[in-house]
Design a protein around this motif. Structure first.
Motif, PDB file in Angstrom:
ATOM      1  N   ILE A 204       0.866  -1.184   0.000  1.00 50.06           N
ATOM      2  CA  ILE A 204       0.000   0.000   0.000  1.00 50.06           C
ATOM      3  C   ILE A 204       0.903   1.234   0.000  1.00 50.06           C
ATOM      4  N   VAL A 206       1.287   5.238  -0.099  1.00 51.29           N
ATOM      5  CA  VAL A 206       0.467   6.375   0.309  1.00 51.29           C
ATOM      6  C   VAL A 206       1.270   7.658   0.122  1.00 51.29           C
ATOM      7  N   TYR A 213      -3.413  12.606   3.293  1.00 52.23           N
ATOM      8  CA  TYR A 213      -2.822  11.526   2.507  1.00 52.23           C
ATOM      9  C   TYR A 213      -3.741  11.046   1.397  1.00 52.23           C
ATOM     10  N   ILE A 215      -4.192   7.388  -0.811  1.00 58.47           N
ATOM     11  CA  ILE A 215      -3.734   6.004  -0.991  1.00 58.47           C
ATOM     12  C   ILE A 215      -3.724   5.686  -2.487  1.00 58.47           C
ATOM     13  N   THR A 218      -3.695  -0.262  -5.310  1.00 57.16           N
ATOM     14  CA  THR A 218      -3.067  -1.411  -4.640  1.00 57.16           C
ATOM     15  C   THR A 218      -2.178  -2.182  -5.617  1.00 57.16           C
ATOM     16  N   PHE A 251     -10.025  -2.720   1.719  1.00 59.61           N
ATOM     17  CA  PHE A 251      -9.351  -1.438   1.505  1.00 59.61           C
ATOM     18  C   PHE A 251      -9.781  -0.447   2.592  1.00 59.61           C
ATOM     19  N   GLN A 252     -11.084  -0.454   2.894  1.00 54.51           N
ATOM     20  CA  GLN A 252     -11.590   0.447   3.945  1.00 54.51           C
ATOM     21  C   GLN A 252     -10.972   0.104   5.293  1.00 54.51           C
ATOM     22  N   ILE A 254      -8.070  -1.354   5.810  1.00 56.88           N
ATOM     23  CA  ILE A 254      -6.657  -0.958   5.772  1.00 56.88           C
ATOM     24  C   ILE A 254      -6.528   0.549   5.994  1.00 56.88           C
ATOM     25  N   ASP A 255      -7.423   1.303   5.370  1.00 52.65           N
ATOM     26  CA  ASP A 255      -7.382   2.759   5.543  1.00 52.65           C
ATOM     27  C   ASP A 255      -7.631   3.116   7.014  1.00 52.65           C
ATOM     28  N   LYS A 256      -8.710   2.551   7.575  1.00 56.15           N
ATOM     29  CA  LYS A 256      -9.159   2.957   8.915  1.00 56.15           C
ATOM     30  C   LYS A 256      -8.254   2.408  10.017  1.00 56.15           C
ATOM     31  N   VAL A 259      -3.676   2.778   7.764  1.00 56.21           N
ATOM     32  CA  VAL A 259      -3.084   3.986   7.163  1.00 56.21           C
ATOM     33  C   VAL A 259      -3.353   5.228   8.018  1.00 56.21           C
ATOM     34  N   LEU A 260      -4.616   5.465   8.341  1.00 58.63           N
ATOM     35  CA  LEU A 260      -4.946   6.652   9.136  1.00 58.63           C
ATOM     36  C   LEU A 260      -4.204   6.657  10.478  1.00 58.63           C
TER      37      LEU A 260
END
Ligand code: AMP
Ligand code: GLY
Length: 432
Positions: A204, A206, A213, A215, A218, A251-252, A254-256, A259-260
């Motif tokens: 991932i 970013v 950010y 993303i 993938t 993906f959601q 991974i973001d939540k 990544v965040l």
């Protein structure tokens, strides 16, 4: 839109000499801003596309001098070494904006222990690990964990400082080689011993600017040298994008969950990160877990990710560097891209250099050749000059077609010492 492009830099330096940098140069050449691009030091393929300057990527003083001499207005740093040597810190002192973190941010890649401590402190999903600088306690710890187990050198080791040990003996050997034997030099003076995670990996990438950010699409890398994920770990033998194993729901997550909180944790640690945060993730049955952070674009992930980004890359990188990324939205092509790395026989161990590479007169539509370890010989012919030599890419509406295009071109490139994996993308293709 117009006001943004008006303020874009007119001259850019791309630092590095690999496939990643060739892919970055190609993407920047697509920018409507038509900025002048210089690459240091570049490779044979890059030198056909833009000007190259013979300054090594780890020569910080030389690069700063080059920037001043060439009146460069923006620097994009490819590899991790100049980042951890403080290139961006020096450029900042000279008043030159750059895309890439300063040395404090680069430590997220340069020290696996530093990163693990942050992951654990902020509760970001990752495997449990112990940190050691002495052999005896490391061996003792090994006996308390399940096998297979992972032994990692703390510092930079060009993607080779990780041993996924299948037996206790193998793990013990890795510990001794790193801590006593000096394998990986000072990078292996401290080690992590980490529980083994199981699943499929995804990369991932970013674009980060403080707590803002984006993303990027993938992708999935193929780290092992041989077909069927056999043989030693390498820097990466091939990639494809999108990695459909990352479903929209995943993906959601991974973001939540990754990544965040990562971006917030880094900012909370006082690091003003402006560059690529590359999160290596294992998709385990218990959910995605962080394997590592890199603080730069992936190689060969960049070769498949950037061609799918329809935005002006210069605009995005410049906005990240200037702190104005907020409000930018990514536009992603629905195409599938795939990259097969052609390596020199022997890689990731010892390999020869100087072998002639012959290309077909034309590359078929939907294919491209990205140069990595290549150079021009005295007669101006392209020869091998590194372990990973070329990235051959295919692009099409389906992954199957993209793979067919890339592999067909791989077969048409002649080089006595070439080898490549024949199963890039196979996991995704076979899942269907
Ligand atoms: P790293 O540089 O930490 O990403 O490690 C390089 C590669 O080693 C990863 O891409 C994985 O394939 C493998 N690896 C690293 N850590 C683990 C782990 N905890 N469990 C299983 N494989 C791992
Ligand atoms: N392909 C993995 C990396 O760039 O580290």
């Amino acid at each position: 839109m117009a006001f943004r492009s008006m303020s874009l830099p007119r001259s850019i330096l791309v630092v590095g000499s690999g496939g990643r940098e060739h892919a970055i140069v190609k993407a920047l050449l697509r920018s409507p801003a038509k900025a002048r691009i210089v690459c240091a030091p570049g490779n044979a393929g890059i030198s056909k596309d833009v000007e190259c300057a013979a300054v090594a990527a780890d020569n910080v003083a030389g690069l700063v001098a080059l920037v001043k001499k060439e009146r460069i207005e923006f620097v994009v740093v490819g590899p991790e070494v100049p980042l951890s040597l403080g290139l961006v810190d020096e450029l900042e002192k000279a008043g030159i904006p750059a895309y890439g973190p300063k040395a404090d941010g680069a430590l997220l890649e340069a020290s696996k222990i530093f990163t693990k401590q942050i992951l654990l402190k902020y509760g970001i999903p990752t495997a449990p690990a112990g940190f050691f600088s002495e052999v005896a306690p490391a061996l003792e710890y090994l006996r308390t964990r399940k096998i297979p187990i992972v032994v990692k050198a703390d510092g930079l080791a060009a993607g080779k400082g990780v041993v996924v040990a299948q037996t206790l003996e193998e793990a013990e050997t890795a510990v001794r080689e790193m801590l006593e034997g000096g394998k990986f030099g000072s990078s292996g003076k401290q080690i992590l011993i980490e529980d083994c995670l199981y699943g499929e990996e995804t990369s991932i990438l970013v674009i980060v600017s403080g707590t803002d950010y984006l993303i990027l699409p993938t992708s999935q890398d193929h780290k092992r040298a041989g077909d069927g994920d056999t043989g030693p770990n390498t820097g990466g033998m091939g990639t494809y994008s999108p990695a459909e194993v990352v479903t929209p729901e995943l993906f959601q997550v991974i973001d939540k969950e990754i990544v965040l909180p990562s971006v917030e944790a880094i900012a909370n640690e006082g690091i003003d990160f402006r560059g690529t945060l590359f999160v290596g993730i294992m998709l385990t049955p218990e959910g995605p877990q962080v394997l590592e952070y890199n603080t730069r674009f992936g190689d060969p992930e960049t070769q498949v990710v950037l061609p799918r980004v329809e935005n002006d890359l210069l605009e995005l990188l410049w906005a990240a560097a200037k702190g104005t990324l907020k409000g930018h939205e990514l536009r992603v092509s629905a195409d599938h891209t795939l990259c097969v790395v052609i390596a020199a026989k022997g890689y990731p161990d010892a390999y020869g250099k100087g072998d002639l590479i012959e290309f077909p007169a034309q590359f078929p539509p939907g294919t491209d050749v990205i140069h990595a370890g290549t150079a021009l010989d005295k007669e101006g012919r392209v020869v091998t000059a590194g372990g990973r030599v070329l990235g051959v890419t295919g692009r099409a509406g389906t992954l199957k077609e993209a793979a067919a295009k890339a592999y067909s071109l791989c077969g048409d490139i002649r080089c006595a010492s070439k080898y490549y994996r024949n199963d890039i993308g196979a996991k995704q293709l076979n899942r269907r």
